[in-house]
Scaffold this motif. Sequence first.
Motif, PDB file in Angstrom:
ATOM      1  N   MET A  87       0.856  -1.176   0.000  1.00 13.27           N
ATOM      2  CA  MET A  87       0.000   0.000   0.000  1.00 13.27           C
ATOM      3  C   MET A  87       0.897   1.231   0.000  1.00 13.27           C
ATOM      4  O   MET A  87       1.813   1.332   0.780  1.00 13.27           O
ATOM      5  N   ASP A  88       0.609   2.137  -0.895  1.00 15.00           N
ATOM      6  CA  ASP A  88       1.374   3.370  -0.947  1.00 15.00           C
ATOM      7  C   ASP A  88       0.397   4.529  -0.932  1.00 15.00           C
ATOM      8  O   ASP A  88      -0.395   4.704  -1.853  1.00 15.00           O
ATOM      9  N   ARG A  89       0.476   5.333   0.133  1.00 18.11           N
ATOM     10  CA  ARG A  89      -0.485   6.419   0.288  1.00 18.11           C
ATOM     11  C   ARG A  89      -0.236   7.562  -0.681  1.00 18.11           C
ATOM     12  O   ARG A  89      -1.079   8.406  -0.861  1.00 18.11           O
ATOM     13  N   GLY A  90       0.928   7.596  -1.334  1.00 10.97           N
ATOM     14  CA  GLY A  90       1.225   8.728  -2.191  1.00 10.97           C
ATOM     15  C   GLY A  90       1.343   8.399  -3.664  1.00 10.97           C
ATOM     16  O   GLY A  90       1.515   9.288  -4.474  1.00 10.97           O
ATOM     17  N   SER A  91       1.248   7.142  -4.051  1.00 19.45           N
ATOM     18  CA  SER A  91       1.490   6.774  -5.437  1.00 19.45           C
ATOM     19  C   SER A  91       0.265   7.000  -6.310  1.00 19.45           C
ATOM     20  O   SER A  91      -0.835   6.556  -5.985  1.00 19.45           O
ATOM     21  N   ASN A 112      -5.823   1.819   5.998  1.00 18.80           N
ATOM     22  CA  ASN A 112      -5.557   2.373   7.318  1.00 18.80           C
ATOM     23  C   ASN A 112      -4.108   2.008   7.644  1.00 18.80           C
ATOM     24  O   ASN A 112      -3.796   0.861   7.950  1.00 18.80           O
ATOM     25  N   TYR A 113      -3.229   2.989   7.531  1.00 19.66           N
ATOM     26  CA  TYR A 113      -1.790   2.745   7.686  1.00 19.66           C
ATOM     27  C   TYR A 113      -1.409   2.494   9.140  1.00 19.66           C
ATOM     28  O   TYR A 113      -0.436   1.809   9.409  1.00 19.66           O
ATOM     29  N   THR A 114      -2.181   3.042  10.074  1.00 24.98           N
ATOM     30  CA  THR A 114      -1.880   2.839  11.490  1.00 24.98           C
ATOM     31  C   THR A 114      -2.042   1.375  11.881  1.00 24.98           C
ATOM     32  O   THR A 114      -1.217   0.815  12.588  1.00 24.98           O
ATOM     33  N   TYR A 115      -3.120   0.758  11.417  1.00 26.78           N
ATOM     34  CA  TYR A 115      -3.408  -0.628  11.788  1.00 26.78           C
ATOM     35  C   TYR A 115      -3.010  -1.630  10.704  1.00 26.78           C
ATOM     36  O   TYR A 115      -3.282  -2.816  10.836  1.00 26.78           O
ATOM     37  N   LEU A 116      -2.372  -1.147   9.633  1.00 27.56           N
ATOM     38  CA  LEU A 116      -1.936  -1.994   8.516  1.00 27.56           C
ATOM     39  C   LEU A 116      -3.086  -2.829   7.967  1.00 27.56           C
ATOM     40  O   LEU A 116      -2.987  -4.040   7.815  1.00 27.56           O
ATOM     41  N   LYS A 117      -4.184  -2.153   7.667  1.00 20.65           N
ATOM     42  CA  LYS A 117      -5.368  -2.830   7.144  1.00 20.65           C
ATOM     43  C   LYS A 117      -5.833  -2.128   5.875  1.00 20.65           C
ATOM     44  O   LYS A 117      -5.718  -0.917   5.731  1.00 20.65           O
ATOM     45  N   ASN A 119     -20.355 -10.409  -0.043  1.00 25.34           N
ATOM     46  CA  ASN A 119     -21.042 -10.937   1.139  1.00 25.34           C
ATOM     47  C   ASN A 119     -20.755 -10.147   2.419  1.00 25.34           C
ATOM     48  O   ASN A 119     -21.531 -10.219   3.362  1.00 25.34           O
ATOM     49  N   ASP A 120     -19.616  -9.458   2.457  1.00 25.37           N
ATOM     50  CA  ASP A 120     -19.221  -8.747   3.677  1.00 25.37           C
ATOM     51  C   ASP A 120     -18.030  -7.850   3.329  1.00 25.37           C
ATOM     52  O   ASP A 120     -17.534  -7.853   2.207  1.00 25.37           O
ATOM     53  N   VAL A 121     -17.563  -7.113   4.307  1.00 26.64           N
ATOM     54  CA  VAL A 121     -16.368  -6.287   4.120  1.00 26.64           C
ATOM     55  C   VAL A 121     -15.142  -7.200   4.042  1.00 26.64           C
ATOM     56  O   VAL A 121     -14.993  -8.134   4.838  1.00 26.64           O
ATOM     57  N   ILE A 122     -14.288  -6.958   3.060  1.00 27.09           N
ATOM     58  CA  ILE A 122     -13.032  -7.709   2.914  1.00 27.09           C
ATOM     59  C   ILE A 122     -11.957  -6.917   3.633  1.00 27.09           C
ATOM     60  O   ILE A 122     -11.788  -5.719   3.376  1.00 27.09           O
ATOM     61  N   THR A 123     -11.246  -7.572   4.535  1.00 28.25           N
ATOM     62  CA  THR A 123     -10.170  -6.926   5.283  1.00 28.25           C
ATOM     63  C   THR A 123      -8.869  -7.659   4.997  1.00 28.25           C
ATOM     64  O   THR A 123      -8.769  -8.861   5.198  1.00 28.25           O
ATOM     65  N   ILE A 124      -7.886  -6.906   4.516  1.00 17.39           N
ATOM     66  CA  ILE A 124      -6.544  -7.435   4.273  1.00 17.39           C
ATOM     67  C   ILE A 124      -5.651  -6.857   5.362  1.00 17.39           C
ATOM     68  O   ILE A 124      -5.614  -5.641   5.553  1.00 17.39           O
ATOM     69  N   SER A 125      -4.926  -7.726   6.073  1.00 19.30           N
ATOM     70  CA  SER A 125      -4.104  -7.281   7.202  1.00 19.30           C
ATOM     71  C   SER A 125      -2.655  -7.681   7.004  1.00 19.30           C
ATOM     72  O   SER A 125      -2.341  -8.580   6.231  1.00 19.30           O
ATOM     73  N   SER A 126      -1.793  -7.022   7.743  1.00 18.63           N
ATOM     74  CA  SER A 126      -0.382  -7.383   7.790  1.00 18.63           C
ATOM     75  C   SER A 126       0.082  -7.316   9.237  1.00 18.63           C
ATOM     76  O   SER A 126      -0.540  -6.658  10.067  1.00 18.63           O
ATOM     77  N   ALA A 127       1.189  -7.987   9.520  1.00 17.24           N
ATOM     78  CA  ALA A 127       1.768  -7.965  10.864  1.00 17.24           C
ATOM     79  C   ALA A 127       2.758  -6.809  10.968  1.00 17.24           C
ATOM     80  O   ALA A 127       3.427  -6.467   9.995  1.00 17.24           O
ATOM     81  N   PHE A 128       2.840  -6.219  12.146  1.00 19.30           N
ATOM     82  CA  PHE A 128       3.773  -5.112  12.341  1.00 19.30           C
ATOM     83  C   PHE A 128       5.218  -5.559  12.140  1.00 19.30           C
ATOM     84  O   PHE A 128       6.032  -4.810  11.624  1.00 19.30           O
ATOM     85  N   SER A 129       5.535  -6.799  12.535  1.00 23.16           N
ATOM     86  CA  SER A 129       6.905  -7.298  12.352  1.00 23.16           C
ATOM     87  C   SER A 129       7.243  -7.401  10.871  1.00 23.16           C
ATOM     88  O   SER A 129       8.361  -7.077  10.453  1.00 23.16           O
TER      89      SER A 129
END
Length: 188
Positions: free
Chosen positions: A1-5, A92-97, A104-114
């Motif tokens: 995810m790139d907030r500026g590209s 959401n860059y704070t929560y890496l989501k 059928n529902d909201v799709i959530t893609i997540s990443s680990a902080f590590s």
Amino acid sequence: MDRGSGFNILYIDTLDAMCILWSKLRLACSLFHWVIPRARAYPLGHIDLPVTFGKRANFHSEVLTFEVVDFLGSYHAILGHPCYTKFMAIPNYTYLKLKMPGPNDVITISSAFSHAFTCDCEHFELATMVINSFELPWLKESSTPIVSDYNKLTSSMAFRLLVETKAVGVDPTDPTKTVWIETQLLAK
């Protein structure tokens, strides 16, 4: 995810790893500014690829246009604003989501902080290397020559102060021990 590209970017190494022939690329006329510091970069071309987010029970697929580039990157691809718009995704860059509507529902893609930290470290090292490759030749041309024997220093090569200073002794028994202070210091 790139907030500026403003582009979706795919690196040529990723294209090769996907076994996609370069002949599938369409001609690119645009160029990038500041993707590489102080330089313009031309993409090799454009390619349309299907991208899917979610799981079998709840997924969203779209075809995205990627700018294929032939320079080093610490990622496989960069998803920019065109991706978010097409998928109606909200990062959401704070929560890496990354959240987007699914059938059928909201799709959530997540990443680990590590994992994000590891990627950031790799990206920092790569960015430092790229910047140094551009900066070091310029610094070499603009810097003064290195003098191995300090006795050969001329007054034009020596450090020059920009303000008026005076020497003040710090040891009354040894007059060679001095410090230089500014003469226009303000009293407080």
